[in-house]
Design a protein around this motif. Sequence first.
Motif, PDB file in Angstrom:
ATOM      1  N   PHE A 212     -41.392 -38.247  -4.071  1.00  0.00           N
ATOM      2  CA  PHE A 212     -41.295 -39.667  -3.717  1.00  0.00           C
ATOM      3  C   PHE A 212     -40.887 -39.794  -2.254  1.00  0.00           C
ATOM      4  O   PHE A 212     -41.501 -40.546  -1.480  1.00  0.00           O
ATOM      5  CB  PHE A 212     -40.278 -40.371  -4.624  1.00  0.00           C
ATOM      6  CG  PHE A 212     -40.013 -41.802  -4.225  1.00  0.00           C
ATOM      7  CD1 PHE A 212     -40.973 -42.784  -4.446  1.00  0.00           C
ATOM      8  CD2 PHE A 212     -38.822 -42.165  -3.611  1.00  0.00           C
ATOM      9  CE1 PHE A 212     -40.748 -44.110  -4.077  1.00  0.00           C
ATOM     10  CE2 PHE A 212     -38.592 -43.480  -3.226  1.00  0.00           C
ATOM     11  CZ  PHE A 212     -39.552 -44.455  -3.463  1.00  0.00           C
ATOM     12  N   ASN A 213     -39.888 -39.022  -1.860  1.00  0.00           N
ATOM     13  CA  ASN A 213     -39.403 -39.107  -0.478  1.00  0.00           C
ATOM     14  C   ASN A 213     -40.398 -38.536   0.522  1.00  0.00           C
ATOM     15  O   ASN A 213     -40.578 -39.080   1.614  1.00  0.00           O
ATOM     16  CB  ASN A 213     -38.027 -38.435  -0.358  1.00  0.00           C
ATOM     17  CG  ASN A 213     -36.950 -39.298  -0.993  1.00  0.00           C
ATOM     18  OD1 ASN A 213     -36.842 -40.492  -0.697  1.00  0.00           O
ATOM     19  ND2 ASN A 213     -36.165 -38.729  -1.904  1.00  0.00           N
ATOM     20  N   VAL A 214     -41.103 -37.463   0.131  1.00  0.00           N
ATOM     21  CA  VAL A 214     -42.145 -36.893   1.006  1.00  0.00           C
ATOM     22  C   VAL A 214     -43.237 -37.934   1.267  1.00  0.00           C
ATOM     23  O   VAL A 214     -43.646 -38.173   2.416  1.00  0.00           O
ATOM     24  CB  VAL A 214     -42.773 -35.627   0.354  1.00  0.00           C
ATOM     25  CG1 VAL A 214     -44.066 -35.228   1.055  1.00  0.00           C
ATOM     26  CG2 VAL A 214     -41.778 -34.470   0.375  1.00  0.00           C
ATOM     27  N   LEU A 215     -43.715 -38.576   0.202  1.00  0.00           N
ATOM     28  CA  LEU A 215     -44.803 -39.548   0.337  1.00  0.00           C
ATOM     29  C   LEU A 215     -44.335 -40.802   1.074  1.00  0.00           C
ATOM     30  O   LEU A 215     -45.049 -41.331   1.933  1.00  0.00           O
ATOM     31  CB  LEU A 215     -45.359 -39.929  -1.042  1.00  0.00           C
ATOM     32  CG  LEU A 215     -45.896 -38.782  -1.917  1.00  0.00           C
ATOM     33  CD1 LEU A 215     -46.478 -39.326  -3.222  1.00  0.00           C
ATOM     34  CD2 LEU A 215     -46.941 -37.953  -1.194  1.00  0.00           C
ATOM     35  N   MET A 216     -43.146 -41.271   0.748  1.00  0.00           N
ATOM     36  CA  MET A 216     -42.658 -42.500   1.387  1.00  0.00           C
ATOM     37  C   MET A 216     -42.398 -42.301   2.871  1.00  0.00           C
ATOM     38  O   MET A 216     -42.603 -43.212   3.671  1.00  0.00           O
ATOM     39  CB  MET A 216     -41.391 -42.989   0.681  1.00  0.00           C
ATOM     40  CG  MET A 216     -41.622 -43.483  -0.739  1.00  0.00           C
ATOM     41  SD  MET A 216     -42.930 -44.730  -0.905  1.00  0.00           S
ATOM     42  CE  MET A 216     -42.086 -46.168  -0.254  1.00  0.00           C
ATOM     43  N   GLU A 217     -41.967 -41.114   3.230  1.00  0.00           N
ATOM     44  CA  GLU A 217     -41.751 -40.828   4.645  1.00  0.00           C
ATOM     45  C   GLU A 217     -43.056 -40.983   5.426  1.00  0.00           C
ATOM     46  O   GLU A 217     -43.083 -41.593   6.507  1.00  0.00           O
ATOM     47  CB  GLU A 217     -41.223 -39.393   4.786  1.00  0.00           C
ATOM     48  CG  GLU A 217     -40.340 -39.206   5.994  1.00  0.00           C
ATOM     49  CD  GLU A 217     -39.496 -37.939   5.851  1.00  0.00           C
ATOM     50  OE1 GLU A 217     -39.845 -36.974   6.551  1.00  0.00           O
ATOM     51  OE2 GLU A 217     -38.545 -37.924   5.050  1.00  0.00           O
ATOM     52  N   ARG A 218     -44.129 -40.453   4.849  1.00  0.00           N
ATOM     53  CA  ARG A 218     -45.432 -40.553   5.519  1.00  0.00           C
ATOM     54  C   ARG A 218     -45.965 -41.982   5.478  1.00  0.00           C
ATOM     55  O   ARG A 218     -46.577 -42.461   6.438  1.00  0.00           O
ATOM     56  CB  ARG A 218     -46.408 -39.561   4.897  1.00  0.00           C
ATOM     57  CG  ARG A 218     -46.147 -38.141   5.422  1.00  0.00           C
ATOM     58  CD  ARG A 218     -46.763 -37.057   4.590  1.00  0.00           C
ATOM     59  NE  ARG A 218     -48.192 -37.200   4.424  1.00  0.00           N
ATOM     60  CZ  ARG A 218     -48.886 -36.525   3.522  1.00  0.00           C
ATOM     61  NH1 ARG A 218     -48.279 -35.664   2.707  1.00  0.00           N
ATOM     62  NH2 ARG A 218     -50.187 -36.691   3.421  1.00  0.00           N
ATOM     63  N   LEU A 219     -45.720 -42.664   4.378  1.00  0.00           N
ATOM     64  CA  LEU A 219     -46.149 -44.063   4.277  1.00  0.00           C
ATOM     65  C   LEU A 219     -45.397 -44.924   5.287  1.00  0.00           C
ATOM     66  O   LEU A 219     -45.983 -45.773   5.970  1.00  0.00           O
ATOM     67  CB  LEU A 219     -45.916 -44.572   2.848  1.00  0.00           C
ATOM     68  CG  LEU A 219     -46.224 -46.042   2.565  1.00  0.00           C
ATOM     69  CD1 LEU A 219     -47.644 -46.414   2.969  1.00  0.00           C
ATOM     70  CD2 LEU A 219     -45.998 -46.367   1.090  1.00  0.00           C
ATOM     71  N   GLU A 220     -44.095 -44.696   5.414  1.00  0.00           N
ATOM     72  CA  GLU A 220     -43.274 -45.470   6.369  1.00  0.00           C
ATOM     73  C   GLU A 220     -43.678 -45.166   7.817  1.00  0.00           C
ATOM     74  O   GLU A 220     -43.712 -46.068   8.654  1.00  0.00           O
ATOM     75  CB  GLU A 220     -41.788 -45.152   6.163  1.00  0.00           C
ATOM     76  CG  GLU A 220     -41.229 -45.782   4.895  1.00  0.00           C
ATOM     77  CD  GLU A 220     -39.792 -45.395   4.587  1.00  0.00           C
ATOM     78  OE1 GLU A 220     -39.152 -46.097   3.799  1.00  0.00           O
ATOM     79  OE2 GLU A 220     -39.308 -44.383   5.143  1.00  0.00           O
TER      80      GLU A 220
END
Length: 502
Positions: free
Chosen positions: A401-409
Amino acid sequence: MHNRSRTKSGKSHEVAVIGAGFAGLAAASVLAESGNKVTVFEKNTGIGGRARTFSQDGFLFDMGPSWYWMPDVYDSFFALFGKTTSDFYELKKLDPGFAVIFENEVMDIPADYDAVCALFESIETGSGAKLRKFIAEGEFKYMVGMNDMVYKPGHSVTEFFSFKLFKDALKLQLFTSFSKHVRQYFKDPRLLALIEFPVLFLGAMPKDTPALYSLMNFAGLKQGTFYPMGGFGKVAESFKKIAEDAGVSVLTAQNIEKFDITSGSISHLHTKNSSIKTDAVIGSADYHHIEQHLLDENYRTYDEDYWENRTFAPSCLLFYLGVNKKIDKLRHHNLFFDENFDQHAVEIYKDKKWPKSPLFYVCCPSKTDPSVAPEGSENLFVLMPIAIGLADPDVIRETYFNVLMERLEKFAGENIRSHVVFKKSYSVSDFISDYNAFKGNAYGLANTLMQTAIFKPKLKSSKVRNLFYAGQLTVPGPGVPPSIISGRIAATELQKYLNTKS
């Protein structure tokens, strides 16, 4: 077909359908319209199968399918009952159809096909004309595939023996690799990723997939990407309405636990509390589950080794997120290809491990449809394809979740995590518990050559006379349109069986 008729003998048969996904509801509707008494048994509390929905805090989430391609397949099904798509929901063509996010740029794919060709030309000189040729081939495959081949039951190779079909089959490029085929047209890695993404998400390495499947590029780039207003749940509801109008009884929270078999045919189905007499069964739940858990060994067409040796399309890690602000940079469909495509494909299909640097997809239907989120909020569906059979504890889900959200952000240029007011994850173990999905697969069997048409698990049981299968593990394959077609074929084949019995 909407003038209801009795079966040939005038006798109404009792038919049970297991599973209220698209395949099951389509099969049930066709069989009821032919005069049979049809009951659908669904283990979950809602209909739709993988296309279920849930609501929370003013957000309405589609749990599964989010891409509406091949609108003609839906149109054709509704037409059987004297209906049109617009009788049930408003279909909106998305523009851009979708966006592909690379490391340093965003590529919007326009709804207008000429504009798509111009986009290709701007990236690689000469590729605009090449795309027209590539898509024209894909269109031919689509027309032949959808009209002549896809509605065949896949019992044996003789179905494909007409000279015209054999000649067409050569043009369909069943024996050419998709990866090799694409590279004869395009060189730029961004264009290759754009063309190959449907294959990655729906099963198998591009090098192991027949070039036949460029028909999907025709669907995505020329027919366009649509959205049913109100969400995909509206589509599932329309299938339920058609079924019920045809006289089908749809029962939810009814898990079939075993069959009684007499003289090689199923005579009764058992739920926890009841025994139901039946003349025939369509199993549109997980094929492996029905065979391995509802049938005794001597009645199974395939053993456990068979399933272990199939190539499955991916499972996925999903997040349903309610965000209490708007995210300007997101489109409706967003494909994050800012990492290595080939590496992620190997981790899904060959190494079968959690990916190091995954590609992922974000759907933001609130960009198009205000009904799916409170005002001023966004509804996000985040999907990362993964190998089947992985252990998926909360700690791993949270890490990704944090890996994907970091890239999304990073892409969005703003903080999103601190604005998440609702969050639910869904992955391998959920697919198993909710759908009895073999090893938690999300999309059925991969589209490899040895798993195309007659090489798929058979639509008719070879050991139980009145048992037929429908859904993404049999012909024609994964995705909503193929599942609808699968239900139609299974119903037609079962009706032939009933006619001989009468």
